[in-house]
Every structure is written in C-alpha cells, then in structure tokens.
Design an enzyme around this catalytic site. Structure first.
Site, short mmCIF file in Angstrom:
data_model
loop_
_atom_site.label_atom_id
_atom_site.label_comp_id
_atom_site.label_asym_id
_atom_site.label_seq_id
_atom_site.Cartn_x
_atom_site.Cartn_y
_atom_site.Cartn_z
CG HIS A 183 -12.85 18.08 -12.42
ND1 HIS A 183 -13.50 18.28 -13.43
CD2 HIS A 183 -12.02 19.53 -12.56
CE1 HIS A 183 -13.71 18.68 -13.88
NE2 HIS A 183 -13.06 20.10 -13.40
NE ARG A 209 -11.07 21.23 -7.91
CZ ARG A 209 -10.77 21.47 -9.12
NH1 ARG A 209 -9.95 22.27 -9.38
NH2 ARG A 209 -10.72 20.01 -10.02
CG ASP A 265 -22.40 24.10 8.66
OD1 ASP A 265 -21.71 25.01 9.09
OD2 ASP A 265 -23.18 24.15 8.24
CD GLU A 315 -10.07 26.60 -13.25
OE1 GLU A 315 -9.64 25.93 -13.18
OE2 GLU A 315 -11.37 27.02 -12.44
CG ASP A 367 -10.07 24.03 -16.06
OD1 ASP A 367 -10.61 23.50 -16.84
OD2 ASP A 367 -9.81 23.50 -14.60
O1 LIG Z 1 -7.11 22.79 -13.70
C1 LIG Z 1 -6.58 22.72 -13.38
O2 LIG Z 1 -5.28 22.16 -13.66
C2 LIG Z 1 -6.76 22.02 -12.29
O3 LIG Z 1 -7.85 22.62 -11.86
C3 LIG Z 1 -7.12 20.51 -11.60
C4 LIG Z 1 -7.72 19.78 -12.19
O4 LIG Z 1 -9.00 20.05 -12.51
C5 LIG Z 1 -7.86 18.70 -12.34
O5 LIG Z 1 -6.10 17.92 -12.82
C6 LIG Z 1 -7.44 17.55 -11.13
O6 LIG Z 1 -7.37 15.98 -11.42
#
Ligand SMILES: O=C(O)C(=O)C[C@H](O)[C@@H](O)CO
Length: 255
Positions: free
Chosen positions: A48, A73, A87, A151, A177
């Site tokens: 994100h 991530r 890598d 999630e 999520d």
């Molecule tokens: O579900 C979540 O909480 C995440 O996966 C983190 C989010 O992506 C986000 O808040 C990161 O800025």
C-alpha cells in the site's frame, strides 16, 4: 566475509517481543532515522505504498545503520516479486493476503533455493554481499524469515493450518482488512474485531508460531503485547507525521 544473519528471525524464535514501526512513505531518511531511534524492526510496505523493488533497496541500506531489522511486505504473494526482494537483501518478508496453507507453502517455497524451494539463483547480489561471502549458499535458506498475513474471516477459520506450514515463522493479523472482511470497514477498534484479534493471538501462539500485528498508537500496541502479540508495529510513519504536524499547527494557531 560471512553472509548476513537474520537477527529478527533469531530473536523471534527465541521468544522476544519485538517493537516495530511501519513505513509507507518510502523515505530512506526516515528509514535511517527510525532505525537509529532504537526500534527492533521496520516494515517497508510494498503493498500500500508506491515503492517498487528498486525503491526498497535504499530503505534496506538506510535501516542497516541502526538497530532495526528490515521486514519487507511485497505487493502480493508472488514468487517473482519475492525473489527480487530477497536478491536486494531482504531476509524477512511479510506476505499479504494468505488465505490457505497452500498459499502459505507457496510463499515459503518462493523464498528458498532448491531443493527446498523454487527461488532463482543469482551470483552476485546484495543478498550475498555481491558475491563476497564464503558461506552464502550454505546459510541463505535458514536465514530467511517468512511471516504470513491473515486478514480475512476465511483465513482466520484456517489459522492453525496456515500457521502449521513448515517455514512459516510468524502469522501477522491485518486489523484493517480483517475489520473490512467482518463487515466493519474502517473500524478495526470495533469490539467484534478486537475480540477476534485477541482470540487470534492465543490461537497463533498455541501453534508455536509468533503472532504479529499493526497498531496505530502506543496504547493499542501495549494491549496487543498483553494479548500475546510478539512482533508489533506501534504506528505508521505517515500517521505519526500528520498527527504531530496537525497538533503543532493547532497549537500555533492557539486552538
Ligand atoms: O489490514 C491491515 O491492517 C494491514 O494490512 C495494514 C494496512 O495495509 C495499512 O494500515 C498499512 O498502512
């Protein structure tokens, strides 16, 4: 020269609680400064935030100046993306949206050289200190740490199967999520979501794997540690920046 060892994995496996911070701004300056601030780990978010693989490399280089281990991530559970991040020297990955034991196993396979996985082999990368390490191939697989992200409610139902996958070192719950998947979009603090987070920590710990989570303030982070979470990001760079800047502006305006 010895190949790089993975402190994060060693400390997590030893049962330590590791305090982290989440970086979305993709700023090498912030990475360096926050690593020097004493955090145990920093998360570089490729899902994100606009950062791509080439942009992650300076973040890793900057983090190496301080105390923090780097956790990266990838945008997706994708073996090509995973290979490219490894890598450039990432050793710990937080793999998003893992819905089943099969998907967790695919993430582990992508992170290991044959015969234990399908990671492609490159001669001189940042991972091997550009080919200057004598023991790189002997230790590379064992120094990789795979954290999988659960999630959704569906993944939560399969938590034990996912955690049991060989090579999964930790399970991270994404509160935002998960809240969305439970019908509480934008409300990770909803009592039903919080109850699920508490329950998940105990279920993950019971499998022998480390539970992890993201908080957006110190109070939440402390509560999550009390519930048994062991790798906890206490905040997000852009959130802390905005909150601090807005509070300052309000004070300057006499509000
Ligand atoms: O579900 C979540 O909480 C995440 O996966 C983190 C989010 O992506 C986000 O808040 C990161 O800025």
């Amino acid at each position: 020269m010895k190949a790089p060892r993975n402190d994060f994995k060693r400390r997590l496996t030893a049962g330590e609680v590791l305090n982290g911070f989440w970086l979305s701004l993709a700023s090498p300056v912030a990475s360096e400064a926050l690593s020097l601030a004493g955090f145990d780990w920093l998360l570089f978010d490729g899902e994100h935030s606009p950062v791509d693989v080439a942009g992650v490399q300076p973040l890793l280089q900057a983090a190496a100046t301080g105390t923090a281990s780097a956790v990266v991530r990838p945008a997706w559970n994708d073996k090509v993306l995973i290979k490219r991040l490894l890598d450039i020297g990432a050793q710990t990955l937080l793999v998003p949206f893992v819905q089943s034991a099969e998907e967790a196993a695919a993430a582990v396979l992508a992170s290991r050289y044959p015969p234990h996985g399908v990671r492609g082999v490159a001669g001189a990368t940042r991972a091997s200190r550009y080919g200057q390490t004598e023991d790189y191939f002997a230790v590379a697989n064992q120094e990789i740490c795979v954290l999988v992200q659960v999630e959704t409610g569906e993944a939560l139902d399969r938590l034990e199967e996912i955690a049991a996958v060989d090579g999964v070192d930790g399970v991270f719950i994404g509160p935002s999520d998960l809240a969305a998947s439970m019908g509480h979009l934008g409300r990770p603090g909803h009592p039903e979501v919080q109850a699920a987070l508490k329950d998940a920590a105990a279920r993950i710990a019971a499998t022998g794997k480390a539970p992890g989570i993201l908080a957006t303030n110190a109070a939440d982070a402390r509560r999550y540690v009390d519930w048994g979470y062991r790798f906890v990001a206490a905040g997000v760079d852009v959130g802390v920046l905005m909150a601090g800047a807005k509070a300052m502006l309000a004070e300057v305006r006499g509000g």
